[in-house]
Design a protein around this motif. Structure first.
Motif, PDB file in Angstrom:
ATOM      1  N   ASN A  52      53.642  43.632  77.896  1.00  0.00           N
ATOM      2  CA  ASN A  52      54.531  44.349  78.829  1.00  0.00           C
ATOM      3  C   ASN A  52      55.922  44.584  78.249  1.00  0.00           C
ATOM      4  N   CYS A  53      56.124  44.218  76.989  1.00  0.00           N
ATOM      5  CA  CYS A  53      57.447  44.276  76.361  1.00  0.00           C
ATOM      6  C   CYS A  53      57.974  45.718  76.292  1.00  0.00           C
ATOM      7  N   VAL A  54      59.266  45.868  76.626  1.00  0.00           N
ATOM      8  CA  VAL A  54      59.976  47.134  76.432  1.00  0.00           C
ATOM      9  C   VAL A  54      61.031  46.870  75.369  1.00  0.00           C
TER      10      VAL A  54
ATOM     11  N   TRP B 193      64.418  44.400  75.179  1.00  0.00           N
ATOM     12  CA  TRP B 193      64.427  43.285  74.224  1.00  0.00           C
ATOM     13  C   TRP B 193      65.677  43.359  73.344  1.00  0.00           C
TER      14      TRP B 193
ATOM     15  N   TYR C 289      56.865  38.477  82.156  1.00  0.00           N
ATOM     16  CA  TYR C 289      56.775  39.931  82.253  1.00  0.00           C
ATOM     17  C   TYR C 289      57.440  40.630  81.070  1.00  0.00           C
ATOM     18  N   GLY C 290      58.228  39.888  80.305  1.00  0.00           N
ATOM     19  CA  GLY C 290      58.918  40.477  79.166  1.00  0.00           C
ATOM     20  C   GLY C 290      60.425  40.352  79.296  1.00  0.00           C
TER      21      GLY C 290
ATOM     22  N   LEU D  18      63.117  42.216  81.898  1.00  0.00           N
ATOM     23  CA  LEU D  18      62.331  42.912  82.916  1.00  0.00           C
ATOM     24  C   LEU D  18      62.222  42.137  84.220  1.00  0.00           C
TER      25      LEU D  18
ATOM     26  N   ASP E  93      61.237  51.190  82.217  1.00  0.00           N
ATOM     27  CA  ASP E  93      59.907  51.706  82.539  1.00  0.00           C
ATOM     28  C   ASP E  93      58.856  50.861  81.824  1.00  0.00           C
ATOM     29  N   SER E  94      58.407  49.803  82.474  1.00  0.00           N
ATOM     30  CA  SER E  94      57.405  48.906  81.889  1.00  0.00           C
ATOM     31  C   SER E  94      56.055  49.111  82.565  1.00  0.00           C
ATOM     32  N   LYS E  95      55.003  48.618  81.945  1.00  0.00           N
ATOM     33  CA  LYS E  95      53.653  48.756  82.500  1.00  0.00           C
ATOM     34  C   LYS E  95      53.526  48.037  83.830  1.00  0.00           C
TER      35      LYS E  95
ATOM     36  N   GLN F 175      55.724  45.460  86.756  1.00  0.00           N
ATOM     37  CA  GLN F 175      57.048  45.065  87.209  1.00  0.00           C
ATOM     38  C   GLN F 175      56.938  43.968  88.261  1.00  0.00           C
TER      39      GLN F 175
ATOM     40  N   GLU G  95      60.878  36.362  82.987  1.00  0.00           N
ATOM     41  CA  GLU G  95      60.892  37.132  81.739  1.00  0.00           C
ATOM     42  C   GLU G  95      60.144  36.452  80.597  1.00  0.00           C
TER      43      GLU G  95
END
Length: 444
Positions: A82-84, A88, A306-307, A310, A317-319, A321, A336
């Motif tokens: 799910n990383c953006v 990061w 979740y990353g 996030l 805009d992540s896969k 939330q 996170e």
């Protein structure tokens, strides 16, 4: 003062200056902070490398190794499905770089008690600026920029509430301002009792009062956790039964005042603070408890979270939330980085608190030095209590917090320097109390 000292003090001042400048213009503190920290740290390291007396071993301490481990985990989070990457990149500075830079640089650069005092003086200038801005908001109204935050960005929803207006000075919100003010109140009130100069003592107590004023007008209940945590911590580190009894008496007195009485409840700020001692009667607290139960169900299938960055839905805009707001820093770390990251994060900071306390209690003999370093550690203890109930690890608090841990690691080296050169670093009367054999009569 050497160039390397100057550079590090400029680094601290620059972080606070970014907050002060935001009174006038919109500043992307995350970006500018990262650039300033990396630039000034590079300059500082270059200056250190050119110095023959630089003791690099001081930077190779337990805090450095702990945050190298944390940095490795942070890097591993790139593999989170799910990383953006944008989130990061933005969060690497407060999450990992600031702690690591402070761990390595501060013990190498800060070599005397005067260096610690100068850090406090630099910080105090900006505490005054932040207090004046808060005072102006309360008594003369909001600026155009403040009104934009309140009525266009939606800040009024959380800052103009049933209990009155919550003032936020130069900060991103009232909670950040209130917690930072409480941090200053704890640090400067404790430091005032370990300063040789009478005028510095008076000045530091004045700064502590500025902090209490800022905490009050912010209406931030979590700031009480900073004060209570700081007072309890100093009773442990002081190794003095008078300080222990005094701290316990003051803590009990504050608790009884807010929990068992209604004195001053007509004042909106006292009423707001009192509500923090009755959380089960607070609707927002009950909503938080309910949200955390729902989060727990979702986090059961997210061991690495979740990353990074996030925790708050909608920022990127992540896969996937998290549908519920984290409402506090430690909950945000959990969301996170997952339960794995939270356990590692708590283990690292728990180890730091234990190690720093042990160093101050058993490895630092000089009373004034121990008190100055303990003031920062007590501030940190209070902050992490508040971190459970509010998002307190906001800019610029990270640099202040991790500088505090690093100063505790530097303290034994400074103490050794004081004991080796007492005539240049200590008042003779103080030396005679601590080390009578170091004082010689004039005719000897």
């Amino acid at each position: 003062m050497t160039n390397r000292n100057t550079t590090f003090h400029i680094l601290l001042a620059a972080q606070f200056a970014l907050i002060a400048v935001s009174m006038l213009v919109n500043v992307k503190t995350g970006l500018f902070s990262m650039v300033l920290i990396l630039l000034l740290t590079t300059v500082c390291l270059i200056q250190l490398s050119n110095g023959k007396s630089t003791e690099w071993k001081r930077g190779q301490n337990i805090m450095t190794w702990l945050f190298i481990v944390w940095l490795l985990y942070y890097i591993m989070e790139i593999m989170n499905p799910n990383c953006v990457l944008e989130a990061w990149n933005i969060n690497i500075t407060p999450y990992a770089l600031i702690p690591l830079i402070c761990a390595f640089v501060v013990p190498v650069v800060i070599r005397t008690r005067k260096d610690i005092e100068l850090l406090l003086l630099v910080w105090s200038v900006f505490v005054i600026i932040f207090t004046l801005k808060g005072y102006w908001q309360k008594n003369h109204g909001f600026s155009t920029k403040d009104l934009y935050f309140l009525h266009v960005l939606g800040g009024a929803r959380t800052h103009i509430i049933w209990s009155g207006i919550r003032y936020f000075s130069c900060f991103s919100d009232a909670a950040n301002y209130g917690v930072h003010s409480a941090m200053a109140a704890v640090t400067f009130s404790i430091s005032a009792f370990f300063i040789d100069s009478k005028w510095k003592r008076i000045y530091f107590l004045f700064i502590a009062l500025c902090g209490i004023y800022g905490m009050g007008i912010s209406g931030t209940r979590s700031a009480m956790g900073v004060l209570m945590g700081g007072m309890l911590m100093i009773t442990i580190i002081a190794k003095n039964w008078k300080a222990l009894l005094g701290g316990i008496f003051i803590s009990i007195g504050i608790f009884v005042f807010f929990y068992y009485t209604n004195i001053g409840s007509g004042n909106q700020y006292i009423h707001k603070m009192r509500s923090s001692f009755h959380p089960t009667e607070d609707a927002s607290y009950l909503v938080r408890v309910e949200n955390r139960q729902r989060m727990k169900e979702l986090m059961a299938r997210k061991p690495i979270g979740y990353g990074i960055g996030l925790a708050k839905a909608g920022n990127f805009d992540s896969k996937e939330q998290m549908p519920y707001p984290p409402d506090s820093w430690l909950i945000a770390v959990w969301v996170e980085t997952g339960i794995v990251g939270l356990i590692l994060y708590l283990a690292i900071h728990g180890t730091l608190f234990a190690w720093c306390s042990w160093l101050l209690m058993f490895k630092v003999r000089n009373k004034n030095l121990r008190g100055l370093a303990a003031a920062w550690l007590c501030m940190n203890a209070g902050l992490f209590i508040a971190a459970y109930v509010n998002d307190v690890m906001q800019y610029p608090n990270q640099l202040t917090v991790y500088t505090g841990f690093a100063l505790c690691l530097a303290a034994p080296y400074i103490d050794k320097h004081i004991s080796e050169e007492p005539e240049e670093n200590e008042d003779p009367e103080e030396i005679e109390k601590q080390e009578p054999h170091l004082i010689k009569e004039p005719n000897e």
